[in-house]
Structure formats: C-alpha cells, structure tokens
Design an enzyme around this catalytic site. Structure first.
Site, PDB file in Angstrom:
ATOM      1  N   ASP A 141      72.300 -48.606  94.986  1.00  0.00           N
ATOM      2  CA  ASP A 141      73.009 -47.473  94.399  1.00  0.00           C
ATOM      3  C   ASP A 141      74.522 -47.586  94.574  1.00  0.00           C
ATOM      4  O   ASP A 141      75.014 -48.288  95.466  1.00  0.00           O
ATOM      5  CB  ASP A 141      72.566 -46.168  95.073  1.00  0.00           C
ATOM      6  CG  ASP A 141      71.131 -45.795  94.770  1.00  0.00           C
ATOM      7  OD1 ASP A 141      70.472 -46.524  93.999  1.00  0.00           O
ATOM      8  OD2 ASP A 141      70.668 -44.772  95.311  1.00  0.00           O
TER       9      ASP A 141
ATOM     10  N   HIS B  11      72.293 -49.875  99.100  1.00  0.00           N
ATOM     11  CA  HIS B  11      73.554 -49.586  98.412  1.00  0.00           C
ATOM     12  C   HIS B  11      74.389 -50.851  98.228  1.00  0.00           C
ATOM     13  O   HIS B  11      74.427 -51.705  99.111  1.00  0.00           O
ATOM     14  CB  HIS B  11      74.378 -48.559  99.192  1.00  0.00           C
ATOM     15  CG  HIS B  11      73.783 -47.183  99.189  1.00  0.00           C
ATOM     16  ND1 HIS B  11      72.730 -46.840  99.997  1.00  0.00           N
ATOM     17  CD2 HIS B  11      74.093 -46.073  98.467  1.00  0.00           C
ATOM     18  CE1 HIS B  11      72.400 -45.565  99.770  1.00  0.00           C
ATOM     19  NE2 HIS B  11      73.208 -45.090  98.848  1.00  0.00           N
TER      20      HIS B  11
END
Length: 260
Positions: free
Chosen positions: A60, A204
C-alpha cells in the site's frame, strides 16, 4: 495501515515468472459487490484459489522511493504481488507505475490522497476514487477493479459508492505491522506466523521509511515457500492463451515464373 474497525495473473509457484498485464472484460467478484473481501478467493478472478495453499502479498501507499527495491526482490524470486497505489503518488511517479505494469504486477486503487473513507463525504468520491482510476488506467491500459480503503476503514456508504462503480472493496487478512516499523524480524514473524491458505498479507511500499519492509521481504518469501505456499496476485485477469501460429505460406510455381 492500522485496522480500524484470485484466477490471479501470476499463479503460484516461485518457479513461475510474473504474468503480463492484459486488458480483459470485467467479471463478477466472488464476494458480492457491496461487501468487503478479505481472502484471495474473494477477489475478482481469484475464485479458483479457494482451498489452495496460496497467499497474496500486497503493498500500500506507493509508489515511492522503496517501490523499485521491492519490485527487485519480487522479480528476483519470481513472485507476483498487488500494489494498491495512492493516486497522487502515482501521478508524481508515473514511470514507477509504468514499470509495475511492464513487469506484470497488479496495480489497484488506494484513493487519491489517502483519506478515511468511513467519514468521506459522497461528494469527494469522484475525486478520491474516480481520479485515481483514471490515472492508473492511463498508464496501465486497463482499469483497476479493486479498491483498498486507507486505514482499512469503511462505512456502508463506502461499500455502496464502490459497488455502484463496479469496484470490489479489497481488505487484507494478515497485518504485517510494517507500517509501525517494529523491526525486520517482527515484520517477518507477523507475516509468516499468521499466514494461512488464502491469506492476503498487508505490507507497504510508500508513506515513509520502508527499508525494514525491503529487508524483511526475502525472508517472508523464503519462509512461506518453505512451508509450501505459492504466491498469487489479486484483482487481475489471467493472461489469455497465445494466438495460434499462422499457417505456413506456400506458393505454386508455374514454369520459371512465380505463382500468379
């Protein structure tokens, strides 16, 4: 990340390469539109993974400074993955999105400015969702079909707004905790120790220092593979079979001249 409340293009084994991104007609998600998805088999195109010993690595908040390093690790191990891009970051780093597309990774929607969708006014959805869709489509050549709400936060309005756009709300089922930068081993332990068949692991590649994620990724991949897991991407159409080869060209020869 912080929790507040597919047939995948790159199927499975480490021995396989990353599949190409292709334009394909949308299909109905295994989870009905208007409900969040948490497992691989609930993502569009990934219904086949139900009961299979697979996991999905998802990233992300990028693209950003650490995206190329994460891509390099994934390509080294021939592992597919899914990137949920923040639109403003993608617009700032269009070549990174293009590189993800060229490598065959799935790129999906993570809003334009990373707001809390649980409290976002309906009037802001065209900006946060539609603008991100357009940006990714302009680079990828195909539109995202999944959205991951920032902070894993949504409301009934969120689910409705995404459903009327034909988009699947794609959450995750294993939080690596890398967003807290707890240390490389803690990220590895959380990702591997909580894995199960069909798990969607949240990691991430943007929004800060992701050096711990980069360092943890080879261990995550190796340890999951050693436990018999294969890797899939999410929300991505499988590559179509190649077209048949053209028939051989033949020509008749009349006398000393070429065929008429």
């Amino acid at each position: 990340m912080g929790r507040m409340w597919r047939r995948s293009a790159g199927t499975a084994a480490l021995a396989l390469g990353v599949a190409l991104v292709v334009i394909a007609p949308p299909v109905r998600s295994a989870v009905p539109l208007g409900q969040p998805a948490f497992y691989t088999w609930q993502a569009p195109y990934d219904e086949w993974t139900a009961g299979q010993r697979v996991v999905a690595l998802t990233f992300d908040d990028g693209p950003g400074a650490y995206t190329p390093q994460i891509m390099a690790v994934l390509e080294q191990y021939h592992v597919p993955a899914t990137f949920f891009e923040v639109g403003s970051e993608g617009a700032a780093h269009p070549t990174m999105t293009a590189d993800l597309a060229a490598a065959g990774f799935s790129v999906q929607d993570h809003t334009w400015n990373h707001p809390d969708l649980a409290t976002l006014p309906v009037s802001q959805y065209p900006f946060e969702i539609d603008q991100t869709q357009s940006m990714i489509t302009s680079v990828m050549g195909t539109a995202p079909i999944c959205v991951r709400p920032p902070y894993d936060a949504w409301s009934a309005t969120t689910l409705q707004q995404l459903a009327i756009r034909g988009l699947t709300t794609m959450s995750y089922s294993v939080d690596s905790g890398d967003w807290q930068r707890p240390g490389v081993q803690a990220i590895v332990n959380a990702s591997v120790g909580s894995a199960f068949p069909g798990a969607v692991i949240g990691l991430h590649d943007g929004a800060g220092d992701r050096s711990q994620t980069v360092a943890a990724l080879p261990q995550i991949i190796s340890q999951l593979a050693a436990r018999g897991y294969a890797f899939v991407s999410l929300c991505q159409a499988p590559a179509p079979p190649p077209p048949p080869p053209p028939p051989p060209q033949t020509s008749a020869v009349y006398g000393f001249g070429a065929a008429p």
